[in-house]
Write an enzyme that holds these catalytic residues in place. Structure first.
Site, PDB file in Angstrom:
ATOM      1  N   GLU A  60      28.376  36.724  33.896  1.00  0.00           N
ATOM      2  CA  GLU A  60      28.152  37.982  34.618  1.00  0.00           C
ATOM      3  C   GLU A  60      27.797  39.112  33.651  1.00  0.00           C
ATOM      4  O   GLU A  60      26.920  39.932  33.919  1.00  0.00           O
ATOM      5  CB  GLU A  60      29.399  38.384  35.422  1.00  0.00           C
ATOM      6  N   CYS A  97      34.564  41.192  33.453  1.00  0.00           N
ATOM      7  CA  CYS A  97      33.290  41.166  34.184  1.00  0.00           C
ATOM      8  C   CYS A  97      33.343  42.037  35.439  1.00  0.00           C
ATOM      9  O   CYS A  97      32.338  42.635  35.820  1.00  0.00           O
ATOM     10  CB  CYS A  97      32.907  39.738  34.538  1.00  0.00           C
TER      11      CYS A  97
HETATM   12  N1  THU Z   1      33.458  32.559  32.206  1.00  0.00           N
HETATM   13  C1  THU Z   1      32.378  33.198  32.742  1.00  0.00           C
HETATM   14  O1  THU Z   1      31.249  33.062  32.256  1.00  0.00           O
HETATM   15  N2  THU Z   1      32.588  33.997  33.814  1.00  0.00           N
HETATM   16  C2  THU Z   1      33.794  34.189  34.423  1.00  0.00           C
HETATM   17  O2  THU Z   1      33.895  35.006  35.316  1.00  0.00           O
HETATM   18  C3  THU Z   1      34.945  33.381  34.014  1.00  0.00           C
HETATM   19  C4  THU Z   1      34.809  32.699  32.709  1.00  0.00           C
HETATM   20  C5  THU Z   1      33.252  31.696  31.032  1.00  0.00           C
HETATM   21  C6  THU Z   1      33.840  32.213  29.741  1.00  0.00           C
HETATM   22  C7  THU Z   1      33.981  30.950  28.949  1.00  0.00           C
HETATM   23  O3  THU Z   1      32.754  30.676  28.289  1.00  0.00           O
HETATM   24  C8  THU Z   1      34.232  29.873  29.998  1.00  0.00           C
HETATM   25  O4  THU Z   1      33.861  30.451  31.242  1.00  0.00           O
HETATM   26  C9  THU Z   1      35.687  29.419  30.084  1.00  0.00           C
HETATM   27  O5  THU Z   1      36.545  30.500  30.212  1.00  0.00           O
END
Ligand code: THU
Length: 146
Positions: A60, A97
């Site tokens: 995000e 985010c």
């Molecule tokens: N992650 C996201 O990209 N968005 C979220 O809202 C939750 C978590 C990613 C961060 C990390 O690379 C992986 O998910 C595991 O936490």
């Protein structure tokens, strides 16, 4: 606020396609996000991890950074988030985010619909419900900053 079913399906498909481009070798948890703007434009992002684990960027946040770089300062109407391994609970944007999404939402005075994809279906929730009483540009008297 709600989207037409076809519009919702397109936005989720864009988020899933972005998730397939994720760089997530450390968590093995690929995530994609797709932002829909009021002119119909869609801006996507994927998570980008790092050998220094704590530097990971969420999908995000990457999408929002791309949108700002493209000159957008509002007009965010919906966000789809897809986690390819989110097989239990639907994924929801992390706290950071939510705050990052709130910035562009606040600049355009919109309350975007957030579509959180899971294996059981899609959870639809307003950003204001995910982040009530948000701190934003208005607190700094920057409600319409370019
Ligand atoms: N992650 C996201 O990209 N968005 C979220 O809202 C939750 C978590 C990613 C961060 C990390 O690379 C992986 O998910 C595991 O936490």
């Amino acid at each position: 606020m709600s989207l037409a079913p076809a519009q919702e399906a397109d936005l989720l498909a864009a988020a899933e396609a972005a998730a397939r481009r994720a760089y997530a070798p450390y968590s093995d948890y690929p995530v994609g996000a797709a932002l829909l703007f009021d002119d119909g434009a869609v801006v996507t992002g994927c998570n980008v991890e790092n050998a220094s684990y704590g530097l990971a960027l969420c999908a995000e946040t990457v999408a929002i950074a791309k949108a700002f770089e493209a000159g957008r300062r509002g007009g965010l109407v919906a966000v789809a988030v897809v986690g390819l391994k989110a097989d239990r609970e639907p994924i929801t944007p992390c706290g950071r985010c939510r705050q990052v999404l709130n910035e562009i939402a606040a600049l355009g005075s919109t309350d975007p619909l957030v579509l959180c994809a899971g294996s059981e279906g899609v959870r639809r929730v307003a950003l204001s419900a995910l982040l009530p009483h948000a701190f934003g540009p208005a607190h700094l008297d920057r409600a319409s900053e370019p």
